[in-house]
Scaffold this motif. Structure first.
Motif, PDB file in Angstrom:
ATOM      1  N   MET A   1       0.830  -1.197   0.000  1.00  0.00           N
ATOM      2  CA  MET A   1       0.000   0.000   0.000  1.00  0.00           C
ATOM      3  C   MET A   1       0.868   1.253   0.000  1.00  0.00           C
ATOM      4  O   MET A   1       0.515   2.228  -0.635  1.00  0.00           O
ATOM      5  CB  MET A   1      -0.917  -0.035   1.225  1.00  0.00           C
ATOM      6  N   ASN A   2       1.987   1.193   0.716  1.00  0.00           N
ATOM      7  CA  ASN A   2       2.882   2.353   0.738  1.00  0.00           C
ATOM      8  C   ASN A   2       3.415   2.652  -0.659  1.00  0.00           C
ATOM      9  O   ASN A   2       3.564   3.817  -1.031  1.00  0.00           O
ATOM     10  CB  ASN A   2       4.039   2.110   1.707  1.00  0.00           C
ATOM     11  N   ILE A   3       3.693   1.585  -1.416  1.00  0.00           N
ATOM     12  CA  ILE A   3       4.200   1.776  -2.778  1.00  0.00           C
ATOM     13  C   ILE A   3       3.136   2.456  -3.634  1.00  0.00           C
ATOM     14  O   ILE A   3       3.430   3.351  -4.420  1.00  0.00           O
ATOM     15  CB  ILE A   3       4.626   0.419  -3.379  1.00  0.00           C
ATOM     16  N   PHE A   4       1.880   2.054  -3.451  1.00  0.00           N
ATOM     17  CA  PHE A   4       0.783   2.677  -4.201  1.00  0.00           C
ATOM     18  C   PHE A   4       0.724   4.179  -3.934  1.00  0.00           C
ATOM     19  O   PHE A   4       0.628   4.984  -4.854  1.00  0.00           O
ATOM     20  CB  PHE A   4      -0.550   2.019  -3.825  1.00  0.00           C
ATOM     21  N   TRP A   5       0.768   4.553  -2.646  1.00  0.00           N
ATOM     22  CA  TRP A   5       0.701   5.983  -2.304  1.00  0.00           C
ATOM     23  C   TRP A   5       1.911   6.745  -2.825  1.00  0.00           C
ATOM     24  O   TRP A   5       1.783   7.866  -3.304  1.00  0.00           O
ATOM     25  CB  TRP A   5       0.562   6.165  -0.794  1.00  0.00           C
ATOM     26  N   LEU A   6       3.073   6.131  -2.742  1.00  0.00           N
ATOM     27  CA  LEU A   6       4.288   6.780  -3.246  1.00  0.00           C
ATOM     28  C   LEU A   6       4.177   7.021  -4.748  1.00  0.00           C
ATOM     29  O   LEU A   6       4.470   8.128  -5.238  1.00  0.00           O
ATOM     30  CB  LEU A   6       5.515   5.918  -2.923  1.00  0.00           C
ATOM     31  N   VAL A   7       3.746   6.005  -5.492  1.00  0.00           N
ATOM     32  CA  VAL A   7       3.591   6.146  -6.947  1.00  0.00           C
ATOM     33  C   VAL A   7       2.538   7.205  -7.267  1.00  0.00           C
ATOM     34  O   VAL A   7       2.737   8.043  -8.168  1.00  0.00           O
ATOM     35  CB  VAL A   7       3.228   4.784  -7.578  1.00  0.00           C
ATOM     36  N   ALA A   8       1.435   7.213  -6.537  1.00  0.00           N
ATOM     37  CA  ALA A   8       0.370   8.192  -6.780  1.00  0.00           C
ATOM     38  C   ALA A   8       0.849   9.612  -6.533  1.00  0.00           C
ATOM     39  O   ALA A   8       0.609  10.523  -7.340  1.00  0.00           O
ATOM     40  CB  ALA A   8      -0.844   7.874  -5.899  1.00  0.00           C
ATOM     41  N   ILE A   9       1.571   9.829  -5.446  1.00  0.00           N
ATOM     42  CA  ILE A   9       2.046  11.180  -5.112  1.00  0.00           C
ATOM     43  C   ILE A   9       3.100  11.651  -6.112  1.00  0.00           C
ATOM     44  O   ILE A   9       3.039  12.775  -6.623  1.00  0.00           O
ATOM     45  CB  ILE A   9       2.583  11.204  -3.663  1.00  0.00           C
ATOM     46  N   VAL A  10       4.059  10.784  -6.403  1.00  0.00           N
ATOM     47  CA  VAL A  10       5.118  11.155  -7.347  1.00  0.00           C
ATOM     48  C   VAL A  10       4.529  11.397  -8.736  1.00  0.00           C
ATOM     49  O   VAL A  10       4.904  12.358  -9.421  1.00  0.00           O
ATOM     50  CB  VAL A  10       6.215  10.068  -7.376  1.00  0.00           C
ATOM     51  N   SER A  11       3.584  10.573  -9.146  1.00  0.00           N
ATOM     52  CA  SER A  11       2.938  10.761 -10.453  1.00  0.00           C
ATOM     53  C   SER A  11       2.200  12.091 -10.510  1.00  0.00           C
ATOM     54  O   SER A  11       2.276  12.808 -11.524  1.00  0.00           O
ATOM     55  CB  SER A  11       1.951   9.634 -10.731  1.00  0.00           C
ATOM     56  N   ALA A  12       1.492  12.436  -9.455  1.00  0.00           N
ATOM     57  CA  ALA A  12       0.746  13.705  -9.433  1.00  0.00           C
ATOM     58  C   ALA A  12       1.700  14.894  -9.493  1.00  0.00           C
ATOM     59  O   ALA A  12       1.451  15.861 -10.217  1.00  0.00           O
ATOM     60  CB  ALA A  12      -0.110  13.777  -8.174  1.00  0.00           C
ATOM     61  N   ILE A  13       2.805  14.810  -8.758  1.00  0.00           N
ATOM     62  CA  ILE A  13       3.792  15.905  -8.785  1.00  0.00           C
ATOM     63  C   ILE A  13       4.416  16.016 -10.170  1.00  0.00           C
ATOM     64  O   ILE A  13       4.543  17.119 -10.719  1.00  0.00           O
ATOM     65  CB  ILE A  13       4.858  15.688  -7.688  1.00  0.00           C
TER      66      ILE A  13
END
Length: 189
Positions: A1-13
């Motif tokens: 789940m942490n990887i999902f949030w990391l990918v989502a945040i980095v992708s949005a930035i």
């Protein structure tokens, strides 16, 4: 789940950087913590208020009235004769009916502890499963937390959610109880 949030945040930035919206990133980075703190504080104060209200309800005769009304129903639904478990379950249901989901949690945990004393081996008993079902899709007479959040975010009709919530929770509870009882009998055969 942490990887999902990391990918989502980095992708949005990265998306915002690619389209030249650096101000948007800065705005979100500085406003998001304040919004999160506001929501946290609102919910915390709501829980404190309604927990106090629930304590007053618990200490008054109102719980006894609800118990008398609900006890025949609970007696028909549950096999347990453990009065402490029934009292905690009734308190949990009353709190959920008033939309005090977070304040209902301690009573629900205590009810499950009492019910687990009667469970054979380490599997959940039929009463435990039925109580989780009732707790999960319980009837909400007043969805206070949702109304509070809708008020906080300037809804034009914060209480408009009341009737749909009541209808959906009654329908889900009715269907859930029937399925639980039917599956319990099928499973035992």
């Amino acid at each position: 789940m942490n990887i999902f949030w990391l990918v989502a945040i980095v992708s949005a930035i990265l998306y915002q950087l690619l389209f030249g919206n650096v101000e948007k990133i800065t705005e979100i980075l500085f406003s998001a913590p304040q919004k999160a703190a506001d929501i946290f504080l609102t919910i915390l104060l709501s829980i404190m208020l309604w927990s106090g209200f629930l304590r007053v309800v618990q200490d008054s005769n109102l719980v006894d009235i609800f118990k008398k009304l609900l006890k025949p129903i609970f007696g028909a639904l549950f096999e347990t004769k453990n009065e402490r478990a029934l009292n905690f379950m009734l308190l949990n249901v009353v709190a959920n009916m008033l939309g005090l989901g977070n304040a209902a949690t301690p009573a629900g945990i205590l009810a499950m502890q009492e019910l687990s004393k009667e469970a054979k081996n380490s599997t959940a008993s039929d009463d435990m499963i039925l109580f989780v079902l009732i707790n999960t899709c319980s009837i909400q007479l007043i969805p206070t937390t949702v109304i509070l959040l809708r008020t906080k975010f300037s809804s034009s009709a914060p209480a408009a959610i009341t009737f749909p919530t009541l209808f959906v929770s009654m329908a889900s509870l009715f269907v859930g109880i029937i399925l639980c009882k039917v599956l319990s009998k099928v499973w035992k055969q």
